[in-house]
Write a protein that holds these residues in place. Structure first.
Motif, PDB file in Angstrom:
ATOM      1  N   TRP A   1       0.867  -1.259  -0.038  1.00 58.26           N
ATOM      2  CA  TRP A   1      -0.002   0.044  -0.030  1.00 58.26           C
ATOM      3  C   TRP A   1       0.752   1.275   0.021  1.00 58.26           C
ATOM      4  CZ3 TRP A   1      -4.702  -0.895  -1.321  1.00 58.26           C
ATOM      5  CH2 TRP A   1      -5.387  -2.090  -0.772  1.00 58.26           C
ATOM      6  N   GLY A   2       1.688   1.072   0.385  1.00 54.76           N
ATOM      7  CA  GLY A   2       2.793   2.450   0.722  1.00 54.76           C
ATOM      8  C   GLY A   2       4.198   2.066   1.365  1.00 54.76           C
ATOM      9  N   SER A   3       5.358   2.829   1.268  1.00 52.06           N
ATOM     10  CA  SER A   3       6.603   2.588   1.919  1.00 52.06           C
ATOM     11  C   SER A   3       7.027   3.987   1.769  1.00 52.06           C
ATOM     12  CB  SER A   3       7.500   1.967   0.969  1.00 52.06           C
ATOM     13  OG  SER A   3       7.577   2.517  -0.289  1.00 52.06           O
ATOM     14  N   CYS A   4       8.188   4.193   2.908  1.00 50.62           N
ATOM     15  CA  CYS A   4       8.903   5.105   3.189  1.00 50.62           C
ATOM     16  C   CYS A   4      10.332   4.982   3.400  1.00 50.62           C
ATOM     17  CB  CYS A   4       8.402   5.776   4.541  1.00 50.62           C
ATOM     18  SG  CYS A   4       9.175   7.293   5.096  1.00 50.62           S
ATOM     19  N   THR A   5      10.978   5.743   2.631  1.00 46.86           N
ATOM     20  CA  THR A   5      12.702   5.744   2.806  1.00 46.86           C
ATOM     21  C   THR A   5      13.323   6.048   3.985  1.00 46.86           C
ATOM     22  OG1 THR A   5      13.169   7.656   1.505  1.00 46.86           O
ATOM     23  CG2 THR A   5      12.485   5.635   0.081  1.00 46.86           C
ATOM     24  N   ARG A   6      14.394   5.816   4.162  1.00 51.22           N
ATOM     25  CA  ARG A   6      15.056   6.315   5.426  1.00 51.22           C
ATOM     26  C   ARG A   6      15.417   8.064   5.061  1.00 51.22           C
ATOM     27  NH1 ARG A   6      17.183   3.009   9.001  1.00 51.22           N
ATOM     28  NH2 ARG A   6      17.204   0.866   8.492  1.00 51.22           N
ATOM     29  N   GLN A   7      15.008   8.487   3.895  1.00 48.01           N
ATOM     30  CA  GLN A   7      15.290   9.929   3.517  1.00 48.01           C
ATOM     31  C   GLN A   7      14.075  10.695   3.832  1.00 48.01           C
ATOM     32  OE1 GLN A   7      16.757   7.393   1.470  1.00 48.01           O
ATOM     33  NE2 GLN A   7      18.671   7.839   2.743  1.00 48.01           N
ATOM     34  N   GLY A   8      13.020  10.110   4.030  1.00 40.85           N
ATOM     35  CA  GLY A   8      11.702  10.533   4.298  1.00 40.85           C
ATOM     36  C   GLY A   8      10.946  10.744   2.959  1.00 40.85           C
ATOM     37  N   LYS A   9      11.086  10.116   1.982  1.00 41.02           N
ATOM     38  CA  LYS A   9      10.354  10.035   0.747  1.00 41.02           C
ATOM     39  C   LYS A   9       9.346   8.943   0.774  1.00 41.02           C
ATOM     40  CE  LYS A   9      10.346   9.863  -4.391  1.00 41.02           C
ATOM     41  NZ  LYS A   9      11.204   9.734  -5.492  1.00 41.02           N
ATOM     42  N   ILE A  10       8.152   9.169   0.374  1.00 38.17           N
ATOM     43  CA  ILE A  10       6.966   8.483   0.641  1.00 38.17           C
ATOM     44  C   ILE A  10       6.298   8.078  -0.470  1.00 38.17           C
ATOM     45  CG2 ILE A  10       4.483   8.285   1.426  1.00 38.17           C
ATOM     46  CD1 ILE A  10       5.374   9.761   3.729  1.00 38.17           C
ATOM     47  N   ASN A  11       6.276   6.656  -0.733  1.00 40.41           N
ATOM     48  CA  ASN A  11       5.741   6.012  -2.021  1.00 40.41           C
ATOM     49  C   ASN A  11       4.330   5.611  -1.815  1.00 40.41           C
ATOM     50  OD1 ASN A  11       8.144   6.366  -3.396  1.00 40.41           O
ATOM     51  ND2 ASN A  11       8.992   4.595  -2.426  1.00 40.41           N
ATOM     52  N   LEU A  12       3.335   5.811  -2.595  1.00 43.85           N
ATOM     53  CA  LEU A  12       1.773   5.428  -2.163  1.00 43.85           C
ATOM     54  C   LEU A  12       1.430   4.759  -3.458  1.00 43.85           C
ATOM     55  CD1 LEU A  12       0.550   8.621  -0.593  1.00 43.85           C
ATOM     56  CD2 LEU A  12       1.312   6.680   0.521  1.00 43.85           C
ATOM     57  N   ASN A  13       0.616   3.726  -3.143  1.00 39.81           N
ATOM     58  CA  ASN A  13       0.133   2.833  -4.165  1.00 39.81           C
ATOM     59  C   ASN A  13      -1.103   3.631  -4.607  1.00 39.81           C
ATOM     60  OD1 ASN A  13      -1.408   0.748  -5.789  1.00 39.81           O
ATOM     61  ND2 ASN A  13      -0.540  -0.630  -4.339  1.00 39.81           N
ATOM     62  N   ALA A  14      -1.511   3.785  -6.173  1.00 38.21           N
ATOM     63  CA  ALA A  14      -2.480   4.564  -6.656  1.00 38.21           C
ATOM     64  C   ALA A  14      -3.941   3.907  -6.127  1.00 38.21           C
ATOM     65  CB  ALA A  14      -2.502   4.459  -8.063  1.00 38.21           C
ATOM     66  N   SER A  15      -3.922   2.612  -5.827  1.00 42.75           N
ATOM     67  CA  SER A  15      -4.917   1.770  -5.631  1.00 42.75           C
ATOM     68  C   SER A  15      -5.530   2.257  -4.142  1.00 42.75           C
ATOM     69  CB  SER A  15      -4.838   0.289  -5.424  1.00 42.75           C
ATOM     70  OG  SER A  15      -4.004   0.081  -4.332  1.00 42.75           O
ATOM     71  N   LEU A  16      -4.801   3.062  -3.370  1.00 42.38           N
ATOM     72  CA  LEU A  16      -5.320   3.797  -2.346  1.00 42.38           C
ATOM     73  C   LEU A  16      -6.760   4.539  -2.478  1.00 42.38           C
ATOM     74  CD1 LEU A  16      -1.942   4.794  -0.425  1.00 42.38           C
ATOM     75  CD2 LEU A  16      -3.567   2.926   0.308  1.00 42.38           C
ATOM     76  N   ILE A  17      -6.735   4.997  -3.639  1.00 37.93           N
ATOM     77  CA  ILE A  17      -7.926   5.965  -4.061  1.00 37.93           C
ATOM     78  C   ILE A  17      -9.155   5.200  -3.952  1.00 37.93           C
ATOM     79  CG2 ILE A  17      -7.746   5.601  -6.520  1.00 37.93           C
ATOM     80  CD1 ILE A  17      -8.155   9.041  -4.654  1.00 37.93           C
ATOM     81  N   LEU A  18      -9.092   3.649  -3.946  1.00 38.66           N
ATOM     82  CA  LEU A  18     -10.107   2.788  -4.231  1.00 38.66           C
ATOM     83  C   LEU A  18     -10.830   2.500  -2.659  1.00 38.66           C
ATOM     84  CD1 LEU A  18      -8.931   0.594  -6.827  1.00 38.66           C
ATOM     85  CD2 LEU A  18     -10.779   2.357  -7.024  1.00 38.66           C
ATOM     86  N   LEU A  19      -9.949   2.844  -1.651  1.00 41.43           N
ATOM     87  CA  LEU A  19     -10.384   2.378  -0.286  1.00 41.43           C
ATOM     88  C   LEU A  19     -11.186   3.432   0.403  1.00 41.43           C
ATOM     89  CD1 LEU A  19      -6.906   1.493   1.100  1.00 41.43           C
ATOM     90  CD2 LEU A  19      -8.460  -0.092  -0.131  1.00 41.43           C
TER      91      LEU A  19
END
Length: 246
Positions: free
Chosen positions: A174-192
């Motif tokens: 669903w998502g992830s966060c790097t140690r540098q503080g960058k957040i990756n989000l799954n586009a499918s979250l918009i369906l929740l």
């Protein structure tokens, strides 16, 4: 060039073996679960003790991620078994597309008269050729517009800081966060549902303070999302529309 080794995961008989891969270009340890395989990427000159410590710290994440993948796989297989006539028809007319966070509900119609997704009143017309791909692209555009804004809102409300946000079409996370503080989000979250969407965003924001799933991390979650336990369980039961992973 990467060197691949293979060691069994301690006390993880229900999981596939964890492959140890020494990669000369790796800067940090990274655990990956993909297509039923698990591997840890290891920078050169990293001791076995350091790798084992890292695997112990990420054990909970691995167990939860593996269980979620298997659940989704079983539910998908059951759906195909229950609806054999729909196996090759991911999108059927008169079904609905719901985007709860945007308060939108669209009735779907496939049409060879439309070359792109077209909206008229409460109906969304989707090109009959490559219907799933066309719908996914439209949904992803909505996610790219909304998710970064909602993430920024929650960060402001709860005084989080992060360095960037990327929207992707991932299959397992669903998502992830790097140690540098960058957040990756799954586009499918918009369906929740909105509360589950916010749970995921807050989860990743909490990782900007606690880059683990330690008691300190869950204390952060409790402070910003008191319903996190029930939200977490509900998220595990969530099944995305068949066309999303077609």
């Amino acid at each position: 060039m990467a060197f691949w080794g293979r060691k069994a995961a301690d006390d993880e008989t229900d999981l596939p073996e964890i492959e140890w891969r020494v990669n000369s270009r790796a800067k940090r340890l990274r655990l990956t679960l993909k297509s039923g395989r698990v591997w840890v990427t290891i920078p050169p000159r990293t001791s076995d003790a350091t790798v084992r410590k890292f695997l112990k710290e990420t054990q909970l994440w691995l167990k939860e991620s593996w269980a979620k993948q298997q659940q989704i796989k079983r539910q998908h297989e059951q759906h195909l078994a229950d609806h054999p006539l729909h196996t090759n028809h991911s999108i059927t007319n008169n079904t609905e597309l719901r985007l709860p966070a945007l308060n939108q509900i669209w009735r779907l119609e496939t049409s060879d008269a439309h070359k792109r997704v077209t909206i008229s009143s409460e109906t969304m017309f989707i090109p009959e050729i490559n219907a799933s791909a066309s719908l996914k692209q439209w949904v992803k555009l909505q996610a790219q517009s909304y998710l970064p804004l909602r993430l920024a809102e929650l960060a402001t409300i709860h005084h989080f800081q992060y360095t960037g946000c990327t929207i992707r079409h991932a299959r397992t996370r669903w998502g992830s966060c790097t140690r540098q503080g960058k957040i990756n989000l799954n586009a499918s979250l918009i369906l929740l549902a909105p509360e589950l969407l916010d749970y995921v965003l807050l989860h990743e924001l909490c990782h900007t303070r606690q880059f683990n799933h330690s008691p300190l991390f869950w204390a952060e979650m409790m402070a910003v999302c008191p319903t996190f336990a029930s939200d977490r369980q509900q998220l595990k039961k969530t099944v995305l529309p068949q066309w999303w992973n077609a």
